[in-house]
Scaffold this active site. Structure first.
Site, PDB file in Angstrom:
ATOM      1  N   SER A 142       0.822  -1.039   0.098  1.00 44.67           N
ATOM      2  CA  SER A 142       0.088   0.095  -0.123  1.00 44.67           C
ATOM      3  C   SER A 142       0.834   1.147  -0.004  1.00 44.67           C
ATOM      4  CB  SER A 142      -0.676   0.176   1.321  1.00 44.67           C
ATOM      5  OG  SER A 142      -1.461   1.121   1.460  1.00 44.67           O
ATOM      6  N   TYR A 155      -1.911  -1.268  10.503  1.00 43.00           N
ATOM      7  CA  TYR A 155      -1.841  -1.258   9.142  1.00 43.00           C
ATOM      8  C   TYR A 155      -0.594  -0.949   8.595  1.00 43.00           C
ATOM      9  CZ  TYR A 155      -3.891  -1.095   4.420  1.00 43.00           C
ATOM     10  OH  TYR A 155      -4.214  -1.294   3.001  1.00 43.00           O
TER      11      TYR A 155
HETATM   12  P1  NAD Z   1     -11.423  -6.411   0.110  1.00 40.50           P
HETATM   13  O1  NAD Z   1     -12.238  -6.285   1.552  1.00 40.50           O
HETATM   14  O2  NAD Z   1     -12.053  -5.986  -1.113  1.00 40.50           O
HETATM   15  O3  NAD Z   1     -10.864  -7.918   0.031  1.00 40.50           O
HETATM   16  C1  NAD Z   1     -10.041  -8.308   0.918  1.00 40.50           C
HETATM   17  C2  NAD Z   1     -10.009  -9.722   0.640  1.00 40.50           C
HETATM   18  O4  NAD Z   1      -9.153 -10.219   1.663  1.00 40.50           O
HETATM   19  C3  NAD Z   1     -11.345 -10.573   0.435  1.00 40.50           C
HETATM   20  O5  NAD Z   1     -11.198 -11.385  -0.405  1.00 40.50           O
HETATM   21  C4  NAD Z   1     -11.465 -11.139   1.980  1.00 40.50           C
HETATM   22  O6  NAD Z   1     -12.446 -12.331   1.882  1.00 40.50           O
HETATM   23  C5  NAD Z   1     -10.148 -11.499   2.237  1.00 40.50           C
HETATM   24  N1  NAD Z   1      -9.661 -11.898   3.539  1.00 40.50           N
HETATM   25  C6  NAD Z   1      -9.835 -10.826   4.711  1.00 40.50           C
HETATM   26  N2  NAD Z   1      -9.549 -11.424   5.612  1.00 40.50           N
HETATM   27  C7  NAD Z   1      -8.980 -12.633   5.316  1.00 40.50           C
HETATM   28  C8  NAD Z   1      -8.513 -13.872   6.049  1.00 40.50           C
HETATM   29  N3  NAD Z   1      -8.228 -13.882   7.299  1.00 40.50           N
HETATM   30  N4  NAD Z   1      -8.001 -15.070   5.324  1.00 40.50           N
HETATM   31  C9  NAD Z   1      -8.366 -15.061   4.031  1.00 40.50           C
HETATM   32  N5  NAD Z   1      -8.813 -13.899   3.293  1.00 40.50           N
HETATM   33  C10 NAD Z   1      -9.089 -12.867   3.972  1.00 40.50           C
HETATM   34  O7  NAD Z   1     -10.051  -5.276   0.375  1.00 40.50           O
HETATM   35  P2  NAD Z   1      -9.278  -4.607  -1.021  1.00 40.50           P
HETATM   36  O8  NAD Z   1      -9.217  -3.221  -0.756  1.00 40.50           O
HETATM   37  O9  NAD Z   1      -9.388  -5.309  -2.236  1.00 40.50           O
HETATM   38  O10 NAD Z   1      -7.661  -4.948  -0.199  1.00 40.50           O
HETATM   39  C11 NAD Z   1      -6.777  -6.008  -0.773  1.00 40.50           C
HETATM   40  C12 NAD Z   1      -5.301  -5.587  -0.517  1.00 40.50           C
HETATM   41  O11 NAD Z   1      -5.113  -4.534  -1.117  1.00 40.50           O
HETATM   42  C13 NAD Z   1      -5.163  -5.572   1.250  1.00 40.50           C
HETATM   43  O12 NAD Z   1      -3.892  -5.817   1.385  1.00 40.50           O
HETATM   44  C14 NAD Z   1      -5.388  -4.013   1.337  1.00 40.50           C
HETATM   45  O13 NAD Z   1      -4.399  -3.590   2.536  1.00 40.50           O
HETATM   46  C15 NAD Z   1      -4.421  -3.628  -0.008  1.00 40.50           C
HETATM   47  N6  NAD Z   1      -4.811  -2.233  -0.489  1.00 40.50           N
HETATM   48  C16 NAD Z   1      -6.233  -1.731  -0.420  1.00 40.50           C
HETATM   49  C17 NAD Z   1      -6.152  -0.230  -0.947  1.00 40.50           C
HETATM   50  C18 NAD Z   1      -7.519   0.084  -1.168  1.00 40.50           C
HETATM   51  O14 NAD Z   1      -7.689   1.512  -1.236  1.00 40.50           O
HETATM   52  N7  NAD Z   1      -8.762  -0.544  -1.428  1.00 40.50           N
HETATM   53  C19 NAD Z   1      -5.221   0.568  -0.945  1.00 40.50           C
HETATM   54  C20 NAD Z   1      -3.789  -0.009  -0.678  1.00 40.50           C
HETATM   55  C21 NAD Z   1      -3.668  -1.338  -0.651  1.00 40.50           C
END
Ligand code: NAD
Length: 260
Positions: A142, A155
């Site tokens: 991130s 985080y």
């Molecule tokens: P999201 O909530 O849409 O998806 C998260 C995924 O992780 C889902 O499939 C969920 O079921 C899974 N998950 C959660 N806990 C779990 C566990 N204990 N075991 C297995 N699977 C689990 O979130 P996202 O925004 O797509 O985030 C995905 C990644 O991207 C994360 O690592 C997040 O930190 C990172 N990220 C997101 C953003 C953003 O703006 N959305 C920005 C930077 C980084």
């Protein structure tokens, strides 16, 4: 011969039932990779979306908090497809609170899911990749792997940690065909971020649209969300021949967030 650059390869994407993980899984599937999905919630819908790319897709419900579940998932991938060529460590959660009020169980869960799980998947995937003399590990970090924001101690600590793990893994494999890199998105409108928009709208008694503008305006000069499709394209590039010597980078796609 197939024109698809990842035909015959297997990609395991943690947390691929939603958001960024699903976007990356679809992009890799479009290039012909078999997909091992993981994550909670609805599986059938996202699985059908990936299957529409005409590739083999299986799902394993491992909880990324649990080392034994992760071991089961890696063995499952090996039994299904022979091993994992592309590992995308993406599963992640968020919780927002000041350090002094941060719930201890939330700290533990964020470190386990957003950081420690990548150590377990990587240590179990690397021997197969080294044996095949080719492998790709992509850690979804991130902008918070590069800079901080208030209220996000666990985080930010986990994401800085995964950028460090990325560099060490890249160095240890620098003379092999195995690369490890991190992707550092800014805001991406997924369920994880929608919760933060909703919280801001409720706190400030403003509309969803106003809260979205405020969220973007605070951090992201482009005033645009990065999309899972764009991040998928970056992951495909990292799996390409052109990226053979891209090693240990933390590649931001953040609308200028970290340029400030
Ligand atoms: P999201 O909530 O849409 O998806 C998260 C995924 O992780 C889902 O499939 C969920 O079921 C899974 N998950 C959660 N806990 C779990 C566990 N204990 N075991 C297995 N699977 C689990 O979130 P996202 O925004 O797509 O985030 C995905 C990644 O991207 C994360 O690592 C997040 O930190 C990172 N990220 C997101 C953003 C953003 O703006 N959305 C920005 C930077 C980084």
């Amino acid at each position: 011969m197939s024109q698809l650059q990842l035909a015959g390869k297997t990609a395991l994407v943690t947390g691929s039932t939603s958001g960024i993980g699903l976007g990356i899984a679809i992009a890799l599937a479009k290039e012909g990779a078999n997909i091992v999905m993981n994550g909670f919630g609805d599986v059938a819908g996202p699985k059908a979306e990936i299957e529409a790319c005409k590739t083999k897709v299986v799902h394993h419900p491992a909880d990324m908090c649990k080392a034994s579940d992760i071991q089961d998932m890696m063995e499952f991938a090996k039994n299904q497809f022979g091993g994992v060529d592309i590992l995308v460590n993406n599963a992640g959660i968020q919780h927002v609170a000041p350090v002094e009020n941060f719930p201890v169980e939330k700290w533990d869960a964020i470190i386990a899911i957003n950081l420690t799980s990548a150590f377990h998947t990587s240590r179990l995937a690397i021997p197969f990749m080294q044996q095949k003399k080719w492998g790709r590990i992509i850690n979804v970090a991130s902008v918070h792997g590069l800079v901080a924001s208030a209220q996000k101690s666990a985080y930010v600590a986990a994401k800085h940690g995964i950028v460090g793990l990325t560099k060490v893994t890249a160095l240890e494999n620098a003379t092999t065909g195995v690369t490890c890199n991190a992707i550092c998105p800014g805001w991406v409108l997924t369920p994880l971020v929608q919760k933060q928009v909703d919280a801001k709208a409720a706190e400030l008694k403003i509309s969803n649209e106003e809260a979205t503008k405020l969220l973007l305006g605070e951090k992201e000069p482009s005033m645009q969300f990065t999309t899972p499709e764009e991040l998928g394209a970056l992951a495909v590039f990292m799996c390409s021949k052109a990226a053979d010597n891209v090693r240990g980078v933390a590649w931001n796609m953040d609308g200028g967030w970290t340029a400030q």
